[in-house]
Design an enzyme around this catalytic site. Structure first.
Site, PDB file in Angstrom:
ATOM      1  N   ASP A 106      12.923 -11.995   9.823  1.00  0.00           N
ATOM      2  CA  ASP A 106      11.973 -10.889   9.649  1.00  0.00           C
ATOM      3  C   ASP A 106      11.307 -10.601  10.996  1.00  0.00           C
ATOM      4  O   ASP A 106      10.105 -10.771  11.162  1.00  0.00           O
ATOM      5  CB  ASP A 106      10.936 -11.317   8.595  1.00  0.00           C
ATOM      6  N   GLU A 123       3.129  -7.146  -2.038  1.00  0.00           N
ATOM      7  CA  GLU A 123       4.301  -7.288  -1.164  1.00  0.00           C
ATOM      8  C   GLU A 123       4.810  -8.727  -1.121  1.00  0.00           C
ATOM      9  O   GLU A 123       4.101  -9.646  -0.735  1.00  0.00           O
ATOM     10  CB  GLU A 123       3.917  -6.825   0.257  1.00  0.00           C
ATOM     11  N   HIS A 148       8.139  -1.035   2.796  1.00  0.00           N
ATOM     12  CA  HIS A 148       7.817  -1.234   4.203  1.00  0.00           C
ATOM     13  C   HIS A 148       9.149  -1.178   4.923  1.00  0.00           C
ATOM     14  O   HIS A 148      10.013  -2.025   4.680  1.00  0.00           O
ATOM     15  CB  HIS A 148       7.189  -2.614   4.443  1.00  0.00           C
ATOM     16  N   TRP A 164      -0.637  -8.285   0.972  1.00  0.00           N
ATOM     17  CA  TRP A 164       0.369  -9.266   1.413  1.00  0.00           C
ATOM     18  C   TRP A 164      -0.380 -10.524   1.830  1.00  0.00           C
ATOM     19  O   TRP A 164      -1.364 -10.437   2.572  1.00  0.00           O
ATOM     20  CB  TRP A 164       1.208  -8.749   2.587  1.00  0.00           C
ATOM     21  N   ASP A 218       6.641  -0.733   8.880  1.00  0.00           N
ATOM     22  CA  ASP A 218       6.047  -2.034   9.234  1.00  0.00           C
ATOM     23  C   ASP A 218       6.914  -2.741  10.266  1.00  0.00           C
ATOM     24  O   ASP A 218       7.867  -3.429   9.903  1.00  0.00           O
ATOM     25  CB  ASP A 218       5.899  -2.900   7.972  1.00  0.00           C
ATOM     26  N   ASP A 233       9.588  -4.946   1.379  1.00  0.00           N
ATOM     27  CA  ASP A 233       9.713  -4.849   2.838  1.00  0.00           C
ATOM     28  C   ASP A 233      11.141  -5.303   3.127  1.00  0.00           C
ATOM     29  O   ASP A 233      11.528  -6.421   2.749  1.00  0.00           O
ATOM     30  CB  ASP A 233       8.670  -5.780   3.480  1.00  0.00           C
ATOM     31  N   LYS A 286       7.762 -11.821  -0.081  1.00  0.00           N
ATOM     32  CA  LYS A 286       8.431 -12.277   1.134  1.00  0.00           C
ATOM     33  C   LYS A 286       9.271 -13.499   0.794  1.00  0.00           C
ATOM     34  O   LYS A 286       8.933 -14.250  -0.122  1.00  0.00           O
ATOM     35  CB  LYS A 286       7.362 -12.636   2.165  1.00  0.00           C
ATOM     36  N   HIS A 301      12.081  -8.768   4.281  1.00  0.00           N
ATOM     37  CA  HIS A 301      11.586  -9.915   3.509  1.00  0.00           C
ATOM     38  C   HIS A 301      12.579 -10.473   2.511  1.00  0.00           C
ATOM     39  O   HIS A 301      12.183 -11.045   1.497  1.00  0.00           O
ATOM     40  CB  HIS A 301      10.298  -9.521   2.778  1.00  0.00           C
ATOM     41  N   ASP A 351      10.876  -7.837  12.644  1.00  0.00           N
ATOM     42  CA  ASP A 351      10.133  -6.582  12.771  1.00  0.00           C
ATOM     43  C   ASP A 351      10.484  -5.800  14.028  1.00  0.00           C
ATOM     44  O   ASP A 351       9.609  -5.272  14.721  1.00  0.00           O
ATOM     45  CB  ASP A 351       8.623  -6.824  12.647  1.00  0.00           C
TER      46      ASP A 351
HETATM   47  C1  RNT Z   1       4.282  -9.584   6.876  1.00  0.00           C
HETATM   48  C2  RNT Z   1       4.252  -8.344   6.053  1.00  0.00           C
HETATM   49  C3  RNT Z   1       3.021  -7.519   6.188  1.00  0.00           C
HETATM   50  C4  RNT Z   1       2.538  -7.402   7.602  1.00  0.00           C
HETATM   51  C5  RNT Z   1       1.424  -6.412   7.789  1.00  0.00           C
HETATM   52  C6  RNT Z   1       0.767  -6.565   9.114  1.00  0.00           C
HETATM   53  O1  RNT Z   1       5.482 -10.222   6.851  1.00  0.00           O
HETATM   54  O2  RNT Z   1       5.385  -7.575   6.313  1.00  0.00           O
HETATM   55  O3  RNT Z   1       3.237  -6.280   5.624  1.00  0.00           O
HETATM   56  O4  RNT Z   1       3.567  -7.072   8.473  1.00  0.00           O
HETATM   57  O5  RNT Z   1       0.552  -6.486   6.752  1.00  0.00           O
HETATM   58 ZN    ZN Z   2       5.492  -5.625   5.412  1.00  0.00          ZN
END
Ligand code: RNT
Ligand code: ZN
Length: 402
Positions: free
Chosen positions: A286, A218, A278, A179, A318, A251, A220, A254, A288
């Protein structure tokens, strides 16, 4: 009759086998991210997270070194049923002195190998392309400066070799997930150039064939401070993965807020053998947050079961919440993912599909709603009992704050 025996009978009336579901559930590996334990800081301790990711909150007890992080990881695993892998980032290398990221080698992960071996865990890995002076302007693998690009290419190559080493040592595949934060705060004049450079960088990184390494990429939609353009967009990686020997990673934080990752899975599986995830919870962006047992998570897991994709999906977590007890946050999210999978395994998918195909959408909706109140908790409790972990809120017993 125990509650589990009673639940078993109830599920059996829908043609569902709780024993088979529990066995499948516990055998399914989930890759658990190490970065929930320290707010994505890592051990280099020179830069805080950058590239549009941020952990918010100041709950005490953040792990500040490898030993603390490993102790916390143990506390998590003791509270969660099922098979696990441990997901590391390059910046968690355990070294006496600072080692430049492009010079990282297996020996710098010896402590983690020992940790994983002792506990029978697999390992996955991620190059760290943020929290570094050469990522300060938000560009890495797509940087216009060839020197900067080379540093990051060499870093990714180094991490792939470390992944191959983990795979050989642990006798199971190691996922290497790339990523990058690359993007632009304001409207760029050139999107093609950066994407071309990213493509070339990836080609160079992935050129070496390495046994046991699964490369994932990955995407985004945007990052904080990088709102106008993300070089590694979904379209970019979807196409890149389809044309190269790597796996597209979704993810669920994302994408645009109303876009559903659950809906993408079947489409992707028709064209790719494997997908990677993820799992997180975005609140308005995003952010998290810790995954809760909501429709989004359940829909994703349901699709995996319906598409027969459990063996073709690399499931990883994640998220990073620094506002509550970090070990608890880790456990809550991990248990919820496992619960969502159990619920997905205990649905009469054939019957539901038949209702759709005969266009009996009334009965389909009625049955879907009835299924929500089946005694899932009793089956979950049995699964936890078999895995020797607490089935209820008692998993919080003995949690300490350093
Ligand atoms: C960031 C991505 C990525 C990170 C990690 C720490 O937006 O989701 O995966 O969260 O690599
Ligand atoms: Zn991620």
């Amino acid at each position: 009759m125990t509650r589990y025996e009673s639940a078993k009978e109830i599920y059996a009336t829908h043609g569902l086998d709780c024993e088979a579901a529990i066995a499948m559930l516990l055998a399914l590996p989930i890759s658990v991210h190490c970065w929930q334990g320290d707010d994505v800081r890592g051990f280099e301790q020179t830069h805080t997270p950058s590239g549009g990711i941020a952990a918010t909150g100041n709950f005490p007890g953040r792990a500040t070194n490898a030993q603390e992080l490993m102790d916390d990881f143990d506390a998590v695993l003791a509270r969660c049923p099922g098979k696990h892998k441990i997901n590391l980032h390059a910046m968690y290398a355990v070294t006496d002195e600072h080692v430049a990221r492009d010079k990282l080698a297996p020996e710098h992960f010896a402590a983690w190998l020992e940790y994983a071996k002792k506990r029978g865990l697999g390992v996955d890995i991620n190059p760290t392309l943020f929290a570094h002076e050469l990522a300060a302007d938000g560009l890495t693998l797509s940087h216009p400066d060839a020197q900067v690009r080379k540093f990051w290419i060499d870093h990714c190559k180094a991490m792939r070799r470390i992944a191959a080493w983990f795979a050989a040592e642990l006798n199971q595949p190691c996922v290497n997930n790339i990523w990058i934060p690359d993007g632009f705060k304001d409207t760029p004049a050139d999107r093609f150039g950066p994407r071309q450079r990213l493509k070339d960088s990836l080609d160079e990184i992935l050129a070496e064939r390495l046994e046991g390494v699964i490369d994932t990429v990955e995407s985004k939609v945007f990052g904080i401070g990088l709102e106008s353009c993300t070089v590694g967009s979904h379209e970019f990686y979807l196409n890149y993965a389809a044309h190269n020997n790597c796996v597209c990673l979704l993810d669920n934080g994302h994408f645009h807020p109303t876009e559903q990752v659950a809906d993408k899975i079947s489409a992707m599986l028709l064209f790719s053998e494997n997908i990677a995830l993820h799992l997180t919870r975005g609140v308005r962006w995003d952010s998290d947050h810790v995954p809760v047992l909501n429709d989004e998570l359940r829909d994703i897991c349901t699709e995996l079961v319906r598409c027969n994709a459990l063996d073709h999906t690399l499931i990883a977590l994640d998220y990073f919440d620094a506002s509550i007890h970090r070990v608890a946050a880790w456990v809550i999210g991990l248990r919820n993912v496992r619960k969502a999978l159990l619920q997905a395994l205990l649905m009469p998918h054939e019957q539901l599909k038949a209702l759709q195909d005969t266009r009996d959408f009334t009965r389909l909706l009625a049955l879907q709603e009835e299924l929500k109140l089946l005694p899932l908790g009793d089956v979950w409790e049995e699964a936890c009992r078999r895995a020797s972990v607490a089935a209820n809120i008692n998993w919080m017993d003995g949690l300490t704050t350093r």
